[in-house]
Design a protein around this motif. Structure first.
Motif, PDB file in Angstrom:
ATOM      1  N   UNK B 333     -47.824  79.386  74.904  1.00 41.40           N
ATOM      2  CA  UNK B 333     -47.783  79.242  73.464  1.00 41.40           C
ATOM      3  C   UNK B 333     -46.672  80.080  72.870  1.00 41.40           C
ATOM      4  N   UNK B 334     -46.380  81.202  73.462  1.00 38.28           N
ATOM      5  CA  UNK B 334     -45.250  81.973  72.976  1.00 38.28           C
ATOM      6  C   UNK B 334     -43.961  81.187  73.132  1.00 38.28           C
ATOM      7  N   UNK B 336     -43.591  77.950  73.047  1.00 35.33           N
ATOM      8  CA  UNK B 336     -43.494  76.953  71.993  1.00 35.33           C
ATOM      9  C   UNK B 336     -43.174  77.575  70.655  1.00 35.33           C
ATOM     10  N   UNK B 337     -43.808  78.719  70.394  1.00 36.72           N
ATOM     11  CA  UNK B 337     -43.548  79.383  69.114  1.00 36.72           C
ATOM     12  C   UNK B 337     -42.083  79.798  69.052  1.00 36.72           C
ATOM     13  N   UNK B 340     -40.022  76.801  68.308  1.00 33.62           N
ATOM     14  CA  UNK B 340     -40.157  76.443  66.903  1.00 33.62           C
ATOM     15  C   UNK B 340     -39.363  77.376  66.012  1.00 33.62           C
ATOM     16  N   UNK B 341     -39.416  78.679  66.338  1.00 30.31           N
ATOM     17  CA  UNK B 341     -38.688  79.655  65.534  1.00 30.31           C
ATOM     18  C   UNK B 341     -37.185  79.399  65.615  1.00 30.31           C
TER      19      UNK B 341
ATOM     20  N   UNK C 145     -40.859  72.332  61.982  1.00 26.05           N
ATOM     21  CA  UNK C 145     -40.980  73.598  62.700  1.00 26.05           C
ATOM     22  C   UNK C 145     -42.446  73.904  63.004  1.00 26.05           C
ATOM     23  N   UNK C 148     -44.181  71.582  65.492  1.00 26.07           N
ATOM     24  CA  UNK C 148     -44.013  71.749  66.929  1.00 26.07           C
ATOM     25  C   UNK C 148     -44.726  72.975  67.471  1.00 26.07           C
ATOM     26  N   UNK C 149     -44.914  74.015  66.626  1.00 23.67           N
ATOM     27  CA  UNK C 149     -45.550  75.181  67.235  1.00 23.67           C
ATOM     28  C   UNK C 149     -46.808  75.650  66.534  1.00 23.67           C
ATOM     29  N   UNK C 152     -49.831  76.122  68.739  1.00 24.20           N
ATOM     30  CA  UNK C 152     -49.711  77.263  69.636  1.00 24.20           C
ATOM     31  C   UNK C 152     -50.025  78.559  68.907  1.00 24.20           C
ATOM     32  N   UNK C 153     -49.633  78.628  67.619  1.00 25.56           N
ATOM     33  CA  UNK C 153     -50.005  79.808  66.839  1.00 25.56           C
ATOM     34  C   UNK C 153     -51.524  79.873  66.737  1.00 25.56           C
ATOM     35  N   UNK C 155     -53.633  78.711  68.874  1.00 24.14           N
ATOM     36  CA  UNK C 155     -54.144  79.114  70.177  1.00 24.14           C
ATOM     37  C   UNK C 155     -53.956  80.598  70.375  1.00 24.14           C
ATOM     38  N   UNK C 156     -52.830  81.107  69.912  1.00 28.64           N
ATOM     39  CA  UNK C 156     -52.557  82.535  70.056  1.00 28.64           C
ATOM     40  C   UNK C 156     -53.602  83.350  69.308  1.00 28.64           C
TER      41      UNK C 156
END
Lengths: 324, 382, 356
Positions: B333-334, B336-337, B340-341, C145, C148-149, C152-153, C155-156
């Motif tokens: 997940x990091x 993907x983040x 995205x960033x 943006x 896409x994530x 995941x945030x 999930x984090x």
């Protein structure tokens, strides 16, 4: 002023992750290809097990790639070949299509280990496979059902990720049994498609109930999906579990699921052990010291020993020992 | 491009249109990123094979990003591209599995024909709804995407992946690679304490060559063909285009047909790269394609765009993913983040550049002044 | 004060969705006259409305709420926010994590967690809003943006689907409050709709939003701040997403960040479009979008009821959408108007002849 922002942004962009990508020497370089940890509790435990075993302290420079689809997994293997790793560990999304890529890895001198799921290919293409016998899991479950000696078996069958070894292994024994026996019927079959999504399972159960379909057994191919079905049953006020109308079966033995088995809300949970990392760690270290790997069968496999739990026999000690 | 130049109020030749600027920025960032990865020894980047890997893995994305660029320049959008890819991939896979034709060459031809046919059907149908019935492109192509993905699921045998390994045609395509001898390593390496002979070959897949060919062809079409210039025109200002005598409906229709054809082709190519066809092929590919086009300098509003920019957009996305994937950031997940960033930073960067430009406050350093004509501040092109 | 003319206008705006709804209803009635039968069941001593119609209204709740928020953003910014589903996952994660840390679950803690979660979504939506309003980026790109994530945030923040909220309060939110026969999600839809309706009635927001959407420059010249209006619409969307996410979590009792509110962004955009709203911004009708949401859900339920497998549903849904949207297309509309004019012209001519 804005121009400065622009330049700063550009610099940040470029340098920000060049910093996180340096390679190190003198450690065994391992590339690990796994599926998405958000997929299920099992997967999360599996990923955690791997990250905790293949650490720098343990002598590994490990790179983890999450590749949920077959083509991305092949790309990941090629990436690891380019990055010149020593070993690649794979939990395959699909059972076929690996021949060419594994050949390339072999030519590059890289050792391949399979974990969790099997691949359909020549055993010489991988060094060892530490896997669960999914088919046996399915057969155990069906055997347990048979042992109940019910008059009629009306089954709501919730399948997992289609095409995965886990789904095939757990589905086939059930479908075969239902074809063979007259009083065993699958009244509704549904799947999360490409996921093990509890919400999908709930919707499937809901639709079946709304359409007036009757069933006395829920055969859900993992705990999350069983939970989804139970949510639908609860919403309609249908009883389940040991003293209820519907028998609930799940797989994976998550801690919370085993607790439900103990409480009598669920009936059965089949184990699928996610802990393969230590075994592979031991194998790699053996090879590095010049030894040979022992205990493999003719397909170069080391099969995990797995069991199951039911309400009548489960204890709290079991939950503590086996629960994920 | 000619239409761009004609619109400048001052009448002087525009030195650097927005598209060119954004494309140059994307090229610059790509080079900087790749260089940084090499310098800091990101895993695998010192190996020239990495560049070819990036190309090979993204051939499908390059083609659908091109198809999207064409449509976006015309002022529209096509979200169905990835859906069409998955449908053609699945249909072709099923055909190859069951084909009774013996010759691999003929099989390849027929499956290519099927792919193009499906792409054409989708392109024409959607194009008709958009250009002649004037329904909004977002909705039409969204429905098209849902339809394509739905059909893929219907056609697929119980949702299980369709394996094409046994098909002679596909194996022939896979084996037909161009080996690049001077990047292929044949060395002795030490693995786990043992010395082994290794061969790591660097290849260029057929799909990649097709993708690069498509790039060049689309570029030529947009630059030199009348159709290409018409597409820029209708994207820039529909009313003016009509007054210039351009058949807006027909041009728009054709742009969607091209997009559909390219999507079908991409599906065919993808099958040569993937081991099997599944319902999730190219999931979210449409968003990647849009992102790549935007990064490469194509604006959603239309009239602006360049396929080479799109190519670099794809390469940037691929490089980001690769670097992050092979880095020490291990949690998925990091990763993907982080991706995205990156994307977010890039988008902001683009907007800042454009607005700085638009306000005429940009002051070029002395040594770049030769780009700018004497006297005038740079006026916005659009 | 509604004049007769504006009532008619309201009807005309909603013509397409109403017709689609009518067709679906008729189709189902023909197929199965019992389809819309509503019964009252009793379970655990509490009354409960049951039946297909109830299922539809209940399942569409999240979609309806998000469609309302999406309408506002579409109207003011002329683009779509495709991150609603993923931000919903973040909202769900914040909600679950806050709740778990607040001790035993009660109505008070749930409301507290809901507020925290609203705060979270507002922050993320402001991020999107800033990109759109300040950096002038197209909404679809800006929200790409988080699309896409976002999950995941989520999930984090939360981890996998292991948090279980087994509490009667949660069940009350997700399913129904004991003693109330109507499902709570639906009540929440009504609540949100009511709040927005009051908001529009008591302020000039509706006018300002439409003005900004139609012509931003003109709006600014009139003293309206487009940036503020756009940010406000994102904030409202954020609140809608938070509420929808809480409903989604409460239904199951657990949170799966990967699949909570999956694909809802596309359905929401479709609902807004079916509702007769222009995707390019400007005038909007919330009622249309809500209607659109129920139509989409009815479509899905109808197909499911017919035994169409979940794999096939998507394709049929797409075809139905295409038909609906084609019927509402400007070309078809003008064709209809032309036909109507021709007929009324000939009727006039005939009556003239009759008179003469």
């Amino acid at each position: 002023m804005k121009k400065i922002i622009a330049v700063l942004l550009a610099l940040v962009l470029v340098l920000s992750f060049a910093a996180v990508s340096m390679a190190e020497e003198d450690l065994i370089k391992v590339g690990i290809i796994n599926l998405d940890p958000a997929e299920s509790g099992y997967r999360e435990a599996n990923v955690r097990n791997l990250t905790e075993t293949f650490t720098k302290e343990n002598g590994y420079d490990a790179t983890f790639v999450t590749a949920p689809t077959a083509d991305k997994q092949l790309d990941a293997v090629r990436g690891f070949i380019t990055a010149d790793v020593d070993c690649i560990l794979i939990s395959a999304a699909e059972t076929t299509g690996w021949d060419r890529v594994l050949e390339e890895a072999k030519n590059a001198g890289i050792l391949v280990f399979l974990f969790d799921r099997m691949i359909d290919c020549d055993p010489s293409l991988y060094t060892a496979a530490v896997v669960s016998d999914m088919r046996k899991e399915g057969e155990t479950a069906v055997g347990w059902l048979e042992g109940l000696g019910l008059e009629e078996y009306k089954i709501l069958h919730i399948q997992g990720q289609l095409g995965s070894a886990a789904q095939i292994g757990r589905s086939d024994p059930l479908t075969e049994k239902c074809e063979a026996e007259a009083n065993w019927t699958i009244v509704r079959e549904g799947t999360g498609g490409d996921t093990w999504d509890p919400n999908e399972a709930r919707k499937i159960a809901e639709a079946a109930l709304d359409a007036g379909i009757e069933f006395n057994i829920v055969y859900a191919e993992n705990d999350g999906m069983a939970d989804g079905v139970v949510a639908a049953l609860d919403a309609k006020g249908i009883s389940h579990g040991k003293d209820g109308d519907v028998i609930i079966m799940g797989f994976d033995c998550n801690k919370w699921a085993l607790e439900k088995v103990l409480a009598g809300e669920w009936n059965f949970d089949g184990q699928c052990s996610p802990f393969q990392a230590e075994k592979i760690d031991a194998m790699i270290k053996t090879l590095a010291e010049g030894g040979e790997i022992e205990g493999l069968n003719e397909l170069n496999q080391y099969i995990n020993d797995e069991t199951f739990f039911e309400t009548d026999t489960i204890t709290q000690a079991d939950i503590d020992a086996y629960g994920l | 491009m000619t239409v761009q130049k004609a619109k400048t109020l001052t009448g002087k030749k525009e030195p650097l249109s927005n598209t060119m600027l954004l494309m140059l920025v994307s090229i610059g960032i790509f080079i900087a990123m790749y260089a940084a990865a090499v310098i800091f020894n990101a895993k695998g980047f010192r190996n020239p094979k990495m560049f070819f890997d990036l190309l090979n893995e993204n051939s499908m994305l390059i083609i659908i990003a091109c198809s999207l660029t064409v449509v976006m320049i015309g002022g529209g959008i096509n979200i169905s591209v990835a859906g069409v890819v998955s449908l053609t991939c699945m249909v072709d896979a099923l055909y190859l599995q069951k084909s009774a034709v013996a010759s691999p060459f003929l099989n390849i031809l027929i499956s290519l024909g099927i792919a193009l046919g499906i792409g054409l059907a989708f392109g024409a149908f959607q194009g008709f709804l958009i250009s002649h019935l004037e329904i909004q492109p977002f909705i039409v192509t969204l429905a098209g995407m849902i339809l394509a993905r739905g059909l893929t699921t219907i056609v697929s045998p119980g949702g299980k992946p369709v394996d094409v390994n046994a098909s002679g045609a596909v194996t022939a395509m896979w084996d037909a690679r161009i080996n690049i001898p001077w990047f292929t390593e044949v060395t002795e390496k030490v693995k786990l304490g043992k010395v082994t002979q290794t061969v790591v070959s660097t290849d260029l897949e057929i799909g990649t060559l097709v993708a690069l060919l498509v790039l060049v062809l689309v570029f030529l079409l947009l630059r030199y063909a009348k159709l290409g210039r018409n597409i820029y025109a209708i994207g820039g200002n529909q009313q003016s285009a009509m007054m210039l005598g351009i058949n807006v409906k027909r041009t728009r229709f054709i742009s969607y047909v091209i997009s559909g054809l390219l999507s079908g082709l991409a599906g065919f190519i993808f099958l040569m790269h993937a081991p099997s066809a599944k319902t999730t092929v190219a999931a979210r590919g449409e968003m990647d394609a849009i992102a790549a086009s935007i990064i490469g300098g194509t604006l959603l509003t239309g009239g602006v765009g360049n396929v080479f920019g799109t190519f670099f957009g794809v390469m940037i996305l691929a490089t980001i993913t690769k670097i992050i994937g092979l880095s020490d950031v291990n949690e998925s997940f990091w990763q993907n983040i982080a991706s995205g960033a990156m994307l977010g930073l890039f988008i902001m960067l683009q907007s800042v550049i454009l607005s700085v430009r638009g306000k005429g406050k940009i002051h070029l350093p002395e040594w770049l002044k030769f780009i700018k004509p004497k006297g005038d501040p740079i006026s916005p092109a659009k | 004060m509604r004049t007769k003319k504006s009532s008619l206008a309201w009807l005309m705006d909603l013509l397409i969705p109403l017709v689609a709804l009518a067709v679906l209803v008729l189709f189902n009635l023909i197929r199965d006259p019992e389809f819309f039968r509503v019964t009252i069941e009793w379970s655990e001593g509490n009354p409960r409305l049951d039946g297909n119609l109830i299922s539809i209204i209940d399942s569409a709740s999240e979609l309806a709420i998000i469609a309302m928020g999406m309408t506002l953003v579409t109207a003011s910014c002329g683009g779509q926010d495709i991150s609603v589903g993923t931000v919903g996952a973040i909202a769900g994660a914040i909600f679950v994590q806050t709740l778990v840390r607040m001790g035993p679950i009660s109505v008070l803690t749930v409301i507290g967690a809901l507020l925290v979660c609203c705060l979270g979504t507002i922050l993320f939506k402001l991020f999107n809003g800033t990109l759109v309003a300040v950096f002038k980026i197209q909404p679809m790109i800006a929200t790409l943006v988080l699309y896409s994530c976002g999950r995941d945030i989520g999930y984090m923040i939360n981890g996998s689907a292991t948090e279980e909220l087994a509490s009667p309060v949660i069940r009350a939110i997700g399913i129904r409050i004991p003693g109330v026969p109507v499902s709570t999600p639906f009540l929440l839809v009504v609540l949100v709709g009511l709040l927005l309706f009051l908001f529009f009635r008591l302020t000039n927001i509706r006018l300002y939003t439409q003005a900004v959407g139609v012509n931003q420059g003109a709006a600014r010249l009139n003293g309206i701040q487009p940036t503020l209006i756009k940010l406000l619409s994102f904030v409202i969307l954020g609140i809608c997403v938070a509420v929808a996410a809480v409903i989604g979590v409460a239904r199951m009792g657990t949170l799966t960040p990967k699949t909570l509110l999956a694909d809802i962004e596309m359905d929401a955009i479709l609902a807004v479009a079916i509702g007769g709203n222009s995707l390019g911004g400007g005038k909007f009708r919330l009622s249309g979008s809500v209607l659109g949401a129920y139509i989409i859900q009815m479509l899905t339920t109808t197909l499911q009821n017919m035994g169409v497998g979940s794999e096939h549903i998507r394709a049929y849904k797409a075809i139905a959408i295409i038909i609906i949207v084609t019927a509402g297309s400007p070309v078809i509309k003008s064709w209809f108007t032309a036909m109507k004019n021709k007929r009324s012209a000939s009727a006039d001519a005939a009556s003239l002849k009759g008179v003469g």
